[in-house]
Design a protein around this motif. Structure first.
Motif, short mmCIF file in Angstrom:
data_model
loop_
_atom_site.label_atom_id
_atom_site.label_comp_id
_atom_site.label_asym_id
_atom_site.label_seq_id
_atom_site.Cartn_x
_atom_site.Cartn_y
_atom_site.Cartn_z
N ALA A 50 0.83 -1.21 0.00
CA ALA A 50 0.00 0.00 0.00
C ALA A 50 0.87 1.26 0.00
O ALA A 50 0.59 2.21 -0.73
N LEU A 51 1.94 1.27 0.79
CA LEU A 51 2.83 2.44 0.85
C LEU A 51 3.53 2.67 -0.49
O LEU A 51 3.68 3.81 -0.93
N THR A 52 3.92 1.60 -1.14
CA THR A 52 4.54 1.72 -2.47
C THR A 52 3.57 2.36 -3.45
O THR A 52 3.92 3.27 -4.20
N LEU A 53 2.32 1.92 -3.43
CA LEU A 53 1.30 2.48 -4.30
C LEU A 53 1.04 3.95 -3.97
O LEU A 53 0.94 4.80 -4.86
N LEU A 54 0.96 4.26 -2.67
CA LEU A 54 0.72 5.65 -2.26
C LEU A 54 1.87 6.56 -2.68
O LEU A 54 1.65 7.71 -3.08
N GLU A 55 3.09 6.05 -2.62
CA GLU A 55 4.23 6.87 -3.07
C GLU A 55 4.14 7.13 -4.57
O GLU A 55 4.36 8.25 -5.02
#
Length: 85
Positions: A50-55
């Protein structure tokens, strides 16, 4: 935005996540930040995803600190606005 993405964005906004670049032999990835700001364990894979996508979407940013191996993960202005809505 999924519930997992929202939870990951909340954690970034709270300052509870760090990013380790993979230097010094440890694997690259997201880590929990302890109360003192030091690494306190690896985040679960679902949250890393999720953090990778948000970045990629520009909702969180990895902010390197001076002289540290691990960088803070913070909500961007766009991410903070999304949390307020």
């Amino acid at each position: 935005m999924t519930e997992d993405e929202r939870r990951a964005l909340d954690h970034a906004a709270e300052g509870s996540v760090l990013f380790h670049s993979g230097l010094w032999g440890a694997p690259m990835g997201f880590l929990w930040a302890g109360a003192d700001g030091a690494p306190a364990g690896q985040v679960p894979q679902w949250e890393s995803d999720a953090l990778t996508l948000l970045e990629r979407r520009g909702l969180v940013a990895i902010r390197p600190g001076v002289g540290t191996r691990d960088a803070r993960v913070e909500a961007t202005r766009a991410g903070a606005r999304l949390l307020m809505s």
